[in-house]
Scaffold this motif. Structure first.
Motif, PDB file in Angstrom:
ATOM      1  N   GLU A 121      15.249  -7.203  -7.492  1.00 32.67           N
ATOM      2  CA  GLU A 121      14.273  -7.642  -8.481  1.00 32.67           C
ATOM      3  C   GLU A 121      12.890  -7.804  -7.861  1.00 32.67           C
ATOM      4  OE1 GLU A 121      17.280 -10.223 -11.400  1.00 32.67           O
ATOM      5  OE2 GLU A 121      15.652 -11.214 -10.326  1.00 32.67           O
ATOM      6  N   SER A 122      12.842  -7.878  -6.557  1.00 36.17           N
ATOM      7  CA  SER A 122      11.549  -8.017  -5.880  1.00 36.17           C
ATOM      8  C   SER A 122      11.124  -6.677  -5.306  1.00 36.17           C
ATOM      9  CB  SER A 122      11.639  -9.070  -4.772  1.00 36.17           C
ATOM     10  OG  SER A 122      12.643  -8.718  -3.847  1.00 36.17           O
ATOM     11  N   SER A 123       9.851  -6.488  -5.235  1.00 36.60           N
ATOM     12  CA  SER A 123       9.308  -5.239  -4.702  1.00 36.60           C
ATOM     13  C   SER A 123       8.020  -5.539  -3.947  1.00 36.60           C
ATOM     14  CB  SER A 123       9.045  -4.234  -5.831  1.00 36.60           C
ATOM     15  OG  SER A 123       8.126  -4.780  -6.772  1.00 36.60           O
ATOM     16  N   LEU A 124       7.567  -4.550  -3.141  1.00 35.61           N
ATOM     17  CA  LEU A 124       6.376  -4.725  -2.322  1.00 35.61           C
ATOM     18  C   LEU A 124       5.238  -3.856  -2.829  1.00 35.61           C
ATOM     19  CD1 LEU A 124       7.907  -4.760   1.272  1.00 35.61           C
ATOM     20  CD2 LEU A 124       7.573  -6.669  -0.315  1.00 35.61           C
ATOM     21  N   ARG A 125       4.054  -4.382  -2.682  1.00 35.50           N
ATOM     22  CA  ARG A 125       2.842  -3.616  -2.949  1.00 35.50           C
ATOM     23  C   ARG A 125       1.985  -3.695  -1.674  1.00 35.50           C
ATOM     24  NH1 ARG A 125       5.720  -2.538  -6.391  1.00 35.50           N
ATOM     25  NH2 ARG A 125       5.386  -2.533  -8.661  1.00 35.50           N
ATOM     26  N   PHE A 126       1.336  -2.539  -1.344  1.00 38.74           N
ATOM     27  CA  PHE A 126       0.534  -2.469  -0.125  1.00 38.74           C
ATOM     28  C   PHE A 126      -0.946  -2.436  -0.505  1.00 38.74           C
ATOM     29  CE2 PHE A 126       4.664  -0.976   1.039  1.00 38.74           C
ATOM     30  CZ  PHE A 126       4.885  -1.496   2.313  1.00 38.74           C
ATOM     31  N   GLY A 174      -5.537  -0.612   7.828  1.00 40.71           N
ATOM     32  CA  GLY A 174      -4.267  -1.331   7.742  1.00 40.71           C
ATOM     33  C   GLY A 174      -3.949  -1.613   6.295  1.00 40.71           C
ATOM     34  N   ALA A 175      -2.971  -2.474   6.093  1.00 41.99           N
ATOM     35  CA  ALA A 175      -2.573  -2.816   4.724  1.00 41.99           C
ATOM     36  C   ALA A 175      -2.039  -4.250   4.678  1.00 41.99           C
ATOM     37  CB  ALA A 175      -1.524  -1.844   4.211  1.00 41.99           C
ATOM     38  N   GLU A 176      -2.327  -4.910   3.592  1.00 32.05           N
ATOM     39  CA  GLU A 176      -1.772  -6.243   3.333  1.00 32.05           C
ATOM     40  C   GLU A 176      -0.584  -6.070   2.397  1.00 32.05           C
ATOM     41  OE1 GLU A 176      -3.069 -10.550   1.361  1.00 32.05           O
ATOM     42  OE2 GLU A 176      -4.439  -8.826   1.338  1.00 32.05           O
ATOM     43  N   VAL A 177       0.527  -6.672   2.769  1.00 27.05           N
ATOM     44  CA  VAL A 177       1.746  -6.512   1.972  1.00 27.05           C
ATOM     45  C   VAL A 177       1.819  -7.636   0.954  1.00 27.05           C
ATOM     46  CG1 VAL A 177       4.239  -6.308   2.025  1.00 27.05           C
ATOM     47  CG2 VAL A 177       2.882  -5.475   3.961  1.00 27.05           C
ATOM     48  N   LEU A 178       1.987  -7.281  -0.304  1.00 29.81           N
ATOM     49  CA  LEU A 178       2.122  -8.234  -1.401  1.00 29.81           C
ATOM     50  C   LEU A 178       3.509  -8.097  -2.017  1.00 29.81           C
ATOM     51  CD1 LEU A 178      -1.316  -7.537  -3.121  1.00 29.81           C
ATOM     52  CD2 LEU A 178      -0.803  -9.225  -1.332  1.00 29.81           C
ATOM     53  N   GLN A 233      11.413  -4.920   4.858  1.00 30.28           N
ATOM     54  CA  GLN A 233      11.135  -3.843   3.915  1.00 30.28           C
ATOM     55  C   GLN A 233       9.826  -3.122   4.244  1.00 30.28           C
ATOM     56  OE1 GLN A 233      13.214  -2.704   1.479  1.00 30.28           O
ATOM     57  NE2 GLN A 233      14.659  -4.151   2.412  1.00 30.28           N
ATOM     58  N   SER A 234       8.857  -3.846   4.778  1.00 28.05           N
ATOM     59  CA  SER A 234       7.589  -3.201   5.160  1.00 28.05           C
ATOM     60  C   SER A 234       7.804  -2.208   6.287  1.00 28.05           C
ATOM     61  CB  SER A 234       6.574  -4.269   5.590  1.00 28.05           C
ATOM     62  OG  SER A 234       6.292  -5.143   4.534  1.00 28.05           O
ATOM     63  N   LEU A 235       8.563  -2.581   7.286  1.00 29.16           N
ATOM     64  CA  LEU A 235       8.827  -1.687   8.408  1.00 29.16           C
ATOM     65  C   LEU A 235       9.636  -0.469   7.967  1.00 29.16           C
ATOM     66  CD1 LEU A 235       9.623  -4.325  11.187  1.00 29.16           C
ATOM     67  CD2 LEU A 235       7.514  -3.009  10.869  1.00 29.16           C
ATOM     68  N   ASP A 237       7.569   6.604   5.845  1.00 34.08           N
ATOM     69  CA  ASP A 237       6.321   7.202   5.364  1.00 34.08           C
ATOM     70  C   ASP A 237       6.309   7.351   3.847  1.00 34.08           C
ATOM     71  OD1 ASP A 237       4.423  10.251   5.877  1.00 34.08           O
ATOM     72  OD2 ASP A 237       3.741   8.162   5.773  1.00 34.08           O
ATOM     73  N   LYS A 238       6.867   6.281   3.169  1.00 36.42           N
ATOM     74  CA  LYS A 238       6.883   6.336   1.715  1.00 36.42           C
ATOM     75  C   LYS A 238       6.006   5.245   1.103  1.00 36.42           C
ATOM     76  CE  LYS A 238      11.519   8.276   1.348  1.00 36.42           C
ATOM     77  NZ  LYS A 238      12.874   8.069   0.833  1.00 36.42           N
TER      78      LYS A 238
END
Length: 376
Positions: free
Chosen positions: A299-304, A316-320, A356-358, A364-365
């Motif tokens: 149910e949770s997902s990441l946004r970069f 770089g990117a901040e993970v939300l 999940q970020s790593l 590379d997705k």
């Protein structure tokens, strides 16, 4: 209660009584009953006309003279004395047993430090109040009082000073609380009060707020303990006893929740438990419950969120993290992140985000969402 010493002394007195020489009549009767051919015995003298006269009696005459036919002569007075002694002993034991029982019952229902009613006794009384309100249709209130920063005093000055402070607080509460109210110490630095019966809800609420204000003012006056000048405030949570279908512990929980609202707002105040707070607490508990399963149910997902340098190159990117609950729908991070921090789930959530970020970067997705200038 120590009854060993009186009983020991009593037994000594009984031994002295039983050791006294027996009555002469007892010995005379025993001689006649042993046989030997004699049916009369001379065993005493009487004064007649100034002269001593020997008295000769049969066994039956001796017994009749003592008004105890068929009994051993001289034993009746001894038995009477022993009866009195044992009656006194039974009375003494019963009196001390009753005193011990009363002392034990008092200790079981009262706090040892302050002398106030304890939690068990208070809950029992509160349930009686609820039952009475159910029969008479009325309202009452519950005040839960928690001292602010009491732990700091305990840690810095010692528990002996803290104990004296609690005793002083209890005395002030007793003076401030109306006589018809019930005051108790729940434990630690928490005290609780249940009010009397009110016919109208607004009257009950007004009395609860007024008493809470008086308690705030009374407890803020300075304390002098072992040459220490102490100042302490309190936070008061109020719950109105208006639903007699709820048990005593539920009302105490409501007052406790209201008290923590005061703590969260800066302490030294009063908060009345209400429907809005009840709904917010219920939502909090629901989010907390569902958050446990959100990490394993996709149910949770990441946004970069990309981070760019002065040349607008991605550096770089901040993970939300986003949560789209199957039951609640989209839940704002502003709502579930604080709950995760309060419950300790933030550690598990942080591990999930890092893992999940790593994985995303390695495969590379990752999808980069560059915010528009308007979004800032």
């Amino acid at each position: 209660v120590d009854i060993e010493t009186p009983i020991t002394e009593l037994l000594r007195q009984m031994q002295r009584v039983l050791a006294v020489a027996r009555h002469p009549d007892v010995e005379a009767v025993e001689v006649l009953q042993d046989g030997g051919g004699a049916d009369r015995v001379q065993h005493r003298t009487e004064q007649h006309a100034g002269a001593a006269v020997d008295v000769v009696e049969t066994c039956d005459e001796i017994v009749r003279r003592h008004h105890a036919p068929g009994d051993a002569v001289g034993l009746a007075p001894t038995l009477t004395f022993l009866s009195l002694v044992f009656s006194w002993l039974l009375f003494y034991a019963a009196r001390n047993s009753c005193s011990l029982l009363m002392k034990t019952n008092h200790q079981a229902a009262h706090d040892m430090l302050t002398g106030l009613s304890n939690r068990y006794n208070f809950i029992e009384h509160l349930q009686q109040v609820i039952n009475q309100l159910r029969d008479e249709l009325g309202y009452s209130y519950l005040l839960l009082i928690d001292l602010d920063h009491f732990k700091s005093i305990n840690d810095s000055l010692g528990h002996d000073v803290g104990d004296v402070l609690l005793q002083e607080v209890s005395l002030r509460l007793e003076k401030t609380t109306p006589a018809e109210n019930k005051l108790a110490r729940l434990g630690g630095d928490e005290f609780i009060v249940v009010g009397s019966r009110f016919a109208r809800r607004d009257e009950c609420e007004k009395a609860a707020v007024a008493l809470s204000g008086n308690i705030l003012e009374a407890l803020k006056l300075p304390y002098v303990i072992n040459e220490h000048h102490l100042y302490i405030s309190c936070s008061v949570g109020v719950s109105l006893v208006d639903d007699t279908s709820i048990n005593a512990n539920r009302f105490i929980k409501e007052a406790d929740i209201a008290m923590y609202e005061v703590k969260a707002s800066g302490r030294d105040g009063v908060f009345l438990f209400n429907d809005a707070l009840s709904r917010r607490i219920a939502q909090h508990l629901e989010i907390e419950r569902l958050l446990h399963s959100a990490l394993i149910s996709d149910e949770s997902s990441l946004r970069f969120q990309p981070q760019v340098d002065a040349d607008k190159n991605v550096a770089g990117a901040e993970v939300l993290v986003r949560w789209n609950s199957e039951k609640l729908g989209p839940v704002s991070p502003a709502v579930f992140i604080p709950i995760a921090e309060q419950t300790g789930l933030i550690i598990e959530l942080g591990n999930y985000i890092l893992e999940q970020s790593l994985i995303t970067l390695e495969s590379d997705k990752a999808t980069m969402e560059v915010p528009s200038p308007a979004a800032g």
